[in-house]
Design an enzyme around this catalytic site. Structure first.
Site, short mmCIF file in Angstrom:
data_model
loop_
_atom_site.label_atom_id
_atom_site.label_comp_id
_atom_site.label_asym_id
_atom_site.label_seq_id
_atom_site.Cartn_x
_atom_site.Cartn_y
_atom_site.Cartn_z
CB CYS A 279 -0.92 0.01 1.22
SG CYS A 279 -2.25 -1.20 1.14
CD GLN B 125 -10.05 -6.08 -13.85
OE1 GLN B 125 -9.64 -5.40 -12.91
NE2 GLN B 125 -9.52 -6.01 -15.06
CB CYS C 210 -3.52 -1.95 -15.05
SG CYS C 210 -2.22 -2.98 -15.75
#
Length: 400
Positions: free
Chosen positions: A88, A232, A358
């Site tokens: 993250c 996905q 992406c």
């Protein structure tokens, strides 16, 4: 000879500038650039250099925030900190600020690589930025404990759970012992089943939980796909992308459509419904498993044809001779379609080209290549399909 600069371990007070592609912000000190993670634009931080190869830039973490941004929040995960998990990038920012940062990155890449000024808005797929990740690849340390990798590192960070992952998917996996050095793929499918496979180099995958076949639901269909294959990751992404792709493609009954890098035919299924039995959809995909899954799932749509092989090869082969597609959909890997594929598509003069991307930099390079072949960017939508990370999903429409 001038000795190589090495600031590794050095702590420097800097004012943080704009966000950059890759999950960090830009700062400058002594005529060098610092790519600083765990910082936000406008902040003053103490940045500790964690990687320096002696060039014009180095990489750093914000280890102390002296003047915080109004967008700063406490990360919900205890390892989303300097020296912690590398997964993250933006847990220290509000969800709205994260989307704003991502929009800035897409805009900057389009301007820098394609010479194009374009206003970008990143749309949320769900109210919460947590609990969305349905597929996770864990690493296993030398003691057999599974965890996540540190930023730009092979170091395994032990975790008890992951707040961006679907609740309940990981705890049982993290309690187990695994083969040191292996990887563990965890997939939470559309039916709520969890599939776990241990992956080792030079060894057959070992199924540890579930069946290895994930059941997913999208485009009004049920799909049975390889739990270790591509799907996905965000539960809302598949249907959202199908909706935008079909809208942008704007196909009619009897049309000819190409679905390149088509996977199991997710977009191909929706496009086939639009073109009807008098039209045709050719799905090109390199994965044998994906092609087999797609053929089974779309057996009721005879207008869909799967061609297995690399897109670059298939476009130059006799299998595509005589086809003049009305619309082409591309969903290439992270590196983008590339000049050769763009040129091959444009040579067929499709009325519309829909590009799912992406990676903002790869998209911008493809935008420039389409422009060089007479196709302009007509529309762009961006989605926060990977909250808390720097990743983003875009759908672009090109017309001639």
């Amino acid at each position: 000879m001038t000795p190589k600069t090495d600031w590794t371990g050095r702590r420097i007070e800097v004012e943080v500038g704009a966000v950059a592609h890759g999950g960090h912000c830009v700062a400058r000190h002594d005529n060098r650039v610092l790519f600083v993670r765990h910082a936000l634009p406008g902040e003053v931080v103490v940045a500790e250099v964690i990687e320096d190869k002696g060039g014009s830039f180095c990489r750093a973490d914000a280890v102390e925030v002296l003047r915080p941004s109004a967008d700063r929040v406490d990360p919900p995960c205890p390892v989303a900190v300097p020296g912690g998990c590398g997964g993250c990038d933006f847990q220290h920012a509000t969800p709205a600020a994260q989307r704003s940062l991502k929009a800035s990155v897409v805009q900057e890449q389009l301007k820098r690589l394609a010479g194009l000024e374009w206003d970008v808005e990143v749309e949320a797929l769900a109210e919460s930025p947590l609990g969305w990740r349905t597929r996770v690849r864990l690493a296993v340390d030398r003691d057999g404990r599974a965890g996540l990798r540190g930023q730009r590192s092979h170091r395994v960070i032990p975790i008890d759970d992951c707040p961006i992952t679907v609740p309940g998917a990981l705890p049982k996996v993290l309690e187990q012992q695994w083969t040191p050095g292996a990887e563990v793929q965890v997939t939470h499918d559309g039916d709520g089943s969890v599939h776990v496979t241990e992956l080792q180099r030079d060894a057959e995958p070992r199924l540890a939980m579930g069946t290895g076949t994930a059941v997913e639901h999208a485009a009004g269909r049920d799909w049975r796909v390889d739990a270790n294959g591509f799907w996905q990751v965000h539960p809302a992404a598949a249907d959202t992308l199908v909706s935008v792709v079909t809208e942008f493609a704007d196909t009619v009954a009897g049309a000819t459509v190409w679905d390149l890098y088509g996977g199991v035919g997710l977009f191909g299924a929706a496009l086939a419904e639009r073109v009807g039995p008098t039209g045709s959809v050719t799905v090109v995909e390199t994965s044998t498993e994906a092609v087999e899954s797609g053929r089974r799932a779309l057996a009721d749509l005879p207008q869909v044809k799967f061609v297995r092989g690399k897109v670059e090869r298939v476009l130059g082969s006799s299998e595509m001779d005589g086809q003049w597609p009305d619309a082409v959909v591309l969903d290439p890997p992270r590196k983008g379609a590339g000049r050769a594929v763009v040129e091959a598509v444009c040579d067929k003069s499709p009325r519309r080209v829909v590009h799912v991307a992406c990676d903002p930099a790869a998209l911008a390079r493809d935008v420039a290549d389409f422009a060089a072949n007479g196709y302009r960017l007509a529309a762009l939508r961006a989605f926060d399909a990977f909250p808390m990370t720097h990743h983003i999903e875009c759908v672009a429409l090109f017309t001639d």
